[in-house]
Design a protein around this motif. Structure first.
Motif, PDB file in Angstrom:
ATOM      1  N   ASP A 150       0.825  -1.210   0.000  1.00  0.00           N
ATOM      2  CA  ASP A 150       0.000   0.000   0.000  1.00  0.00           C
ATOM      3  C   ASP A 150       0.862   1.264   0.000  1.00  0.00           C
ATOM      4  OD1 ASP A 150       0.889   0.074   2.633  1.00  0.00           O
ATOM      5  OD2 ASP A 150      -1.075   0.573   3.454  1.00  0.00           O
ATOM      6  N   ALA A 151       2.154   1.101  -0.241  1.00  0.00           N
ATOM      7  CA  ALA A 151       3.050   2.260  -0.297  1.00  0.00           C
ATOM      8  C   ALA A 151       2.593   3.217  -1.388  1.00  0.00           C
ATOM      9  CB  ALA A 151       4.481   1.821  -0.566  1.00  0.00           C
ATOM     10  N   GLU A 152       2.642   4.482  -1.071  1.00  0.00           N
ATOM     11  CA  GLU A 152       2.357   5.509  -2.067  1.00  0.00           C
ATOM     12  C   GLU A 152       3.614   5.702  -2.910  1.00  0.00           C
ATOM     13  OE1 GLU A 152      -0.470   7.001  -2.640  1.00  0.00           O
ATOM     14  OE2 GLU A 152      -1.615   6.427  -0.872  1.00  0.00           O
ATOM     15  N   VAL A 153       3.435   5.986  -4.195  1.00  0.00           N
ATOM     16  CA  VAL A 153       4.567   6.191  -5.092  1.00  0.00           C
ATOM     17  C   VAL A 153       4.408   7.529  -5.803  1.00  0.00           C
ATOM     18  CG1 VAL A 153       5.863   5.303  -7.067  1.00  0.00           C
ATOM     19  CG2 VAL A 153       4.815   3.701  -5.442  1.00  0.00           C
ATOM     20  N   ILE A 154       5.439   8.341  -5.671  1.00  0.00           N
ATOM     21  CA  ILE A 154       5.501   9.615  -6.392  1.00  0.00           C
ATOM     22  C   ILE A 154       6.554   9.451  -7.472  1.00  0.00           C
ATOM     23  CG2 ILE A 154       6.062  12.063  -6.244  1.00  0.00           C
ATOM     24  CD1 ILE A 154       5.064  11.998  -3.347  1.00  0.00           C
ATOM     25  N   VAL A 155       6.152   9.693  -8.706  1.00  0.00           N
ATOM     26  CA  VAL A 155       7.049   9.553  -9.852  1.00  0.00           C
ATOM     27  C   VAL A 155       7.485  10.944 -10.284  1.00  0.00           C
ATOM     28  CG1 VAL A 155       7.182   8.793 -12.246  1.00  0.00           C
ATOM     29  CG2 VAL A 155       5.957   7.400 -10.585  1.00  0.00           C
ATOM     30  N   MET A 156       8.769  11.084 -10.584  1.00  0.00           N
ATOM     31  CA  MET A 156       9.294  12.373 -11.042  1.00  0.00           C
ATOM     32  C   MET A 156      10.145  12.170 -12.286  1.00  0.00           C
ATOM     33  SD  MET A 156      11.893  13.072  -7.912  1.00  0.00           S
ATOM     34  CE  MET A 156      13.095  11.826  -7.464  1.00  0.00           C
ATOM     35  N   THR A 157      10.169  13.197 -13.114  1.00  0.00           N
ATOM     36  CA  THR A 157      10.975  13.134 -14.330  1.00  0.00           C
ATOM     37  C   THR A 157      11.313  14.533 -14.816  1.00  0.00           C
ATOM     38  OG1 THR A 157      11.131  12.209 -16.564  1.00  0.00           O
ATOM     39  CG2 THR A 157       8.983  13.028 -15.889  1.00  0.00           C
ATOM     40  N   ALA A 158      12.419  14.627 -15.512  1.00  0.00           N
ATOM     41  CA  ALA A 158      12.795  15.887 -16.150  1.00  0.00           C
ATOM     42  C   ALA A 158      12.134  15.996 -17.524  1.00  0.00           C
ATOM     43  CB  ALA A 158      14.314  15.974 -16.287  1.00  0.00           C
ATOM     44  N   PHE A 159      11.532  14.910 -17.964  1.00  0.00           N
ATOM     45  CA  PHE A 159      10.897  14.871 -19.284  1.00  0.00           C
ATOM     46  C   PHE A 159       9.390  14.785 -19.102  1.00  0.00           C
ATOM     47  CE2 PHE A 159      15.012  12.745 -19.304  1.00  0.00           C
ATOM     48  CZ  PHE A 159      15.712  13.592 -20.150  1.00  0.00           C
ATOM     49  N   GLY A 160       8.830  15.800 -18.449  1.00  0.00           N
ATOM     50  CA  GLY A 160       7.426  15.779 -18.059  1.00  0.00           C
ATOM     51  C   GLY A 160       6.472  16.087 -19.189  1.00  0.00           C
ATOM     52  N   THR A 161       6.026  15.044 -19.849  1.00  0.00           N
ATOM     53  CA  THR A 161       5.003  15.216 -20.870  1.00  0.00           C
ATOM     54  C   THR A 161       3.684  14.708 -20.306  1.00  0.00           C
ATOM     55  OG1 THR A 161       5.311  13.008 -21.811  1.00  0.00           O
ATOM     56  CG2 THR A 161       6.697  14.794 -22.696  1.00  0.00           C
ATOM     57  N   LEU A 162       2.597  15.103 -20.921  1.00  0.00           N
ATOM     58  CA  LEU A 162       1.286  14.638 -20.506  1.00  0.00           C
ATOM     59  C   LEU A 162       1.209  13.116 -20.612  1.00  0.00           C
ATOM     60  CD1 LEU A 162      -1.547  15.250 -19.553  1.00  0.00           C
ATOM     61  CD2 LEU A 162      -2.207  15.614 -21.932  1.00  0.00           C
ATOM     62  N   GLY A 163       1.794  12.548 -21.656  1.00  0.00           N
ATOM     63  CA  GLY A 163       1.796  11.096 -21.836  1.00  0.00           C
ATOM     64  C   GLY A 163       2.525  10.379 -20.724  1.00  0.00           C
ATOM     65  N   ALA A 164       3.673  10.928 -20.318  1.00  0.00           N
ATOM     66  CA  ALA A 164       4.452  10.316 -19.235  1.00  0.00           C
ATOM     67  C   ALA A 164       3.668  10.368 -17.928  1.00  0.00           C
ATOM     68  CB  ALA A 164       5.794  11.027 -19.072  1.00  0.00           C
ATOM     69  N   ALA A 165       3.025  11.487 -17.667  1.00  0.00           N
ATOM     70  CA  ALA A 165       2.218  11.617 -16.453  1.00  0.00           C
ATOM     71  C   ALA A 165       1.061  10.623 -16.466  1.00  0.00           C
ATOM     72  CB  ALA A 165       1.685  13.044 -16.322  1.00  0.00           C
ATOM     73  N   MET A 166       0.394  10.505 -17.601  1.00  0.00           N
ATOM     74  CA  MET A 166      -0.734   9.572 -17.709  1.00  0.00           C
ATOM     75  C   MET A 166      -0.263   8.132 -17.516  1.00  0.00           C
ATOM     76  SD  MET A 166      -3.338  11.416 -17.937  1.00  0.00           S
ATOM     77  CE  MET A 166      -4.560  10.182 -18.304  1.00  0.00           C
ATOM     78  N   ASP A 167       0.882   7.775 -18.099  1.00  0.00           N
ATOM     79  CA  ASP A 167       1.424   6.420 -17.920  1.00  0.00           C
ATOM     80  C   ASP A 167       1.688   6.127 -16.439  1.00  0.00           C
ATOM     81  OD1 ASP A 167       1.344   5.978 -20.640  1.00  0.00           O
ATOM     82  OD2 ASP A 167       3.492   6.338 -20.959  1.00  0.00           O
ATOM     83  N   ALA A 168       2.286   7.079 -15.754  1.00  0.00           N
ATOM     84  CA  ALA A 168       2.607   6.900 -14.338  1.00  0.00           C
ATOM     85  C   ALA A 168       1.334   6.762 -13.503  1.00  0.00           C
ATOM     86  CB  ALA A 168       3.448   8.068 -13.834  1.00  0.00           C
ATOM     87  N   LEU A 169       0.364   7.609 -13.763  1.00  0.00           N
ATOM     88  CA  LEU A 169      -0.874   7.560 -12.991  1.00  0.00           C
ATOM     89  C   LEU A 169      -1.665   6.288 -13.290  1.00  0.00           C
ATOM     90  CD1 LEU A 169      -1.845  11.332 -13.204  1.00  0.00           C
ATOM     91  CD2 LEU A 169      -0.876  10.108 -11.256  1.00  0.00           C
ATOM     92  N   ARG A 170      -1.675   5.862 -14.552  1.00  0.00           N
ATOM     93  CA  ARG A 170      -2.346   4.603 -14.909  1.00  0.00           C
ATOM     94  C   ARG A 170      -1.694   3.409 -14.220  1.00  0.00           C
ATOM     95  NH1 ARG A 170      -1.855   5.730 -20.443  1.00  0.00           N
ATOM     96  NH2 ARG A 170      -3.419   7.275 -20.898  1.00  0.00           N
TER      97      ARG A 170
END
Length: 160
Positions: free
Chosen positions: A80-100
């Motif tokens: 149940d650990a929460e995960v925060i993903v970070m990137t220097a290449f922040g595109t909408l697609g990358a954010a959606m992939d991480a959230l999905r």
């Protein structure tokens, strides 16, 4: 201000940028977290095999793979650990992939400031604590229902 919203929680920061790891480690330690760090996917996996974590903050692009694979591994373990993903290449697609994939939050580097990071981590921790509290209350309620059901069965047997 002494804001220790992470008190009692364990966190892993995963990033190949040592200076960023140190800044996040210091920021999260001041928020009360017990913080471990890793500079690679392999090192992060070793840390994950140790004691359970409450929060993982990981870069997407690591020298030996994707931080998203850590997220998938945690979900496969039913952590149940929460995960925060970070990137220097922040595109909408990358954010959606991480959230999905189950990420709680997506941060784009460079950060808008450490207070913005703290605010987002605080929100994720609040969600974690609420979810854990809900599970504990549900378990307690289930136990009370089972006790009541047993009592009713005994009463019905006595009346027969």
């Amino acid at each position: 201000m002494n804001d220790t919203f992470g008190q009692g929680l364990r966190c892993l920061v995963v990033d190949d940028d040592e200076s960023l790891r140190l800044v996040l480690e210091e920021t999260l330690s001041r928020a009360g977290f017990s913080v471990a760090t890793a500079g690679s996917l392999a090192e992060a996996r070793t840390r994950l095999a140790g004691e359970p974590l409450d929060l993982v903050v990981t870069d997407v692009n690591l020298p030996d793979g994707s931080g998203l694979s850590l997220l998938e591994e945690l979900r496969a373990r039913e952590s149940d650990a929460e995960v925060i993903v970070m990137t220097a290449f922040g595109t909408l697609g990358a954010a959606m992939d991480a959230l999905r994939a189950g990420a709680s939050e997506f941060l784009t580097k460079p950060f808008e400031g450490l207070e913005a990071v703290r605010s987002r981590v605080r929100r994720v921790v609040e969600s974690l604590r609420l979810r854990r509290s809900e599970r504990a209350l549900t378990r307690q309620l289930q136990e009370k229902i089972e006790t009541l059901a047993t009592f009713i069965k005994v009463e019905l047997k006595l009346k027969q």
